[in-house]
Design an enzyme around this catalytic site. Structure first.
Site, PDB file in Angstrom:
ATOM      1  N   SER A   1       4.821  -5.325   3.370  1.00  0.00           N
ATOM      2  CA  SER A   1       3.281  -5.673   3.773  1.00  0.00           C
ATOM      3  C   SER A   1       2.274  -6.960   2.793  1.00  0.00           C
ATOM      4  CB  SER A   1       2.710  -4.461   4.165  1.00  0.00           C
ATOM      5  OG  SER A   1       1.448  -4.739   4.602  1.00  0.00           O
ATOM      6  N   LEU A   2       1.150  -5.671   2.257  1.00  0.00           N
ATOM      7  CA  LEU A   2       0.211  -6.110   0.975  1.00  0.00           C
ATOM      8  C   LEU A   2       0.967  -6.740   0.265  1.00  0.00           C
ATOM      9  CD1 LEU A   2      -2.366  -6.849   0.386  1.00  0.00           C
ATOM     10  CD2 LEU A   2      -2.642  -4.445  -0.397  1.00  0.00           C
TER      11      LEU A   2
ATOM     12  N   GLN B   1       0.912  -1.348   0.075  1.00  0.00           N
ATOM     13  CA  GLN B   1      -0.365  -0.018   0.778  1.00  0.00           C
ATOM     14  C   GLN B   1       1.127   1.384  -0.507  1.00  0.00           C
ATOM     15  OE1 GLN B   1      -3.072  -0.529   2.959  1.00  0.00           O
ATOM     16  NE2 GLN B   1      -3.776   1.541   2.475  1.00  0.00           N
TER      17      GLN B   1
ATOM     18  N   GLN C   1       1.502 -10.349  10.974  1.00  0.00           N
ATOM     19  CA  GLN C   1       2.127  -9.167  10.324  1.00  0.00           C
ATOM     20  C   GLN C   1       0.927  -7.939  10.656  1.00  0.00           C
ATOM     21  OE1 GLN C   1       0.935  -8.169   6.693  1.00  0.00           O
ATOM     22  NE2 GLN C   1       2.410  -8.984   5.731  1.00  0.00           N
TER      23      GLN C   1
END
Length: 292
Positions: A88-89, A10, A241
């Protein structure tokens, strides 16, 4: 040469992303539209309602574009990479590439993750540029700021803090008193990757428990551990996470130990490519853990 694909998270989204992909992967577009209940093409290419910056829309959009981009690159190469990692994502795209789940199951997970994170509120985030993570920790301790977490370690001299907005605003001048340090507030209303996401983590944990996850066909570096996933860790790591920091520097340092590591950013933008260039300039720590 060790080919490594990395997938952004993101913050990398931009209107028009995927414009060279949708016509080639209409099957994925149809599946995404059915799961999401709206046109993913319209969101990514035109964003008429300004939703692309909203977490519940951003995350599915980046996942879909990343998955299409991965399929395109594998078709071009006629082969898969030796390693994958995501920020992350982006870790969901890495796991899709490793066949931990199907495209549609991955999108369902990302849709739920984005919805839960988008509904969370309270707190904020700020990037600290120009200082290493050890000194940042020391300065936070000196300032007596116990409510702020280190959310992302993106490069040797760029980290992200998460916590109450008042605490971030209070500590910013102290951090900036160090020569060359800048604190940049991020345009978010939630303290992602921090202790404040614990309720969201619990909800997502209940959701992912309903999915069957498959053994990995490629090594995937985990944000949580900065080491390759084990097959029995997939659900656990994705849940953890959410309220743990993204250990991007350590992840890349692990991969830099491979023979002639060559990184390729798959998906939207070049954010990770720039971070990796910064990480490469710093000597590797003497003792980096190896799982294999």
């Amino acid at each position: 040469m060790t080919r490594i694909f990395v997938f952004p998270g993101q913050g990398s989204q931009a209107r028009g992303m995927g414009k060279d992909l949708f016509d080639s992967f209409r099957d994925m577009e149809r599946e995404a539209d059915e799961i999401l209940g709206y046109s993913i093409r319209t969101l990514c290419l035109d964003d008429p309602d300004g939703n692309l910056v909203r977490t519940q829309y951003t995350q599915p959009a980046l996942y879909v574009v990343g998955a299409m981009a991965y399929r395109r690159r594998v078709e071009q190469l006629g082969d898969t990479p030796e390693f994958v990692a995501g920020h992350s994502l982006g870790e969901y795209n890495a796991l899709f590439a490793a066949e931990a789940f199907s495209f549609t199951d991955g999108l369902k997970l990302v849709r739920q993750r984005g919805a839960l994170m988008g509904n969370a509120s309270g707190g904020g985030m700020a990037a600290v540029v120009g200082e290493d993570i050890t000194n940042i920790r020391e300065m936070l301790a000196e300032a007596g700021e116990t409510t702020i977490d280190l959310a992302n370690h993106n490069s040797p001299r760029q980290s992200v803090l998460a916590g109450p907005k008042e605490a971030l605003e209070r500590v910013a001048p102290y951090l900036e008193s160090r020569k060359g340090v800048r604190v940049v507030p991020l345009n978010v209303r939630t303290a992602f990757h921090s202790r404040y996401m614990a309720p969201t983590k619990a909800e997502f944990g209940a959701y992912i428990a309903g999915f069957k996850l498959s053994p990995l066909m490629l090594p995937v570096i985990s944000n949580l551990t900065a080491l390759p996933y084990r097959d029995d860790e997939i659900a656990h790591n994705l849940v953890q996470q959410i309220d743990h920091p993204v250990r991007w520097v350590e992840s890349i340092q692990y991969l830099l130990q491979e023979p002639e590591p060559t990184f390729e950013e798959i998906g939207q933008g070049t954010v990770l490519t720039k971070l990796i260039e910064e990480i490469r300039r710093v000597p590797l720590p003497v003792n980096i853990a190896r799982r294999y």
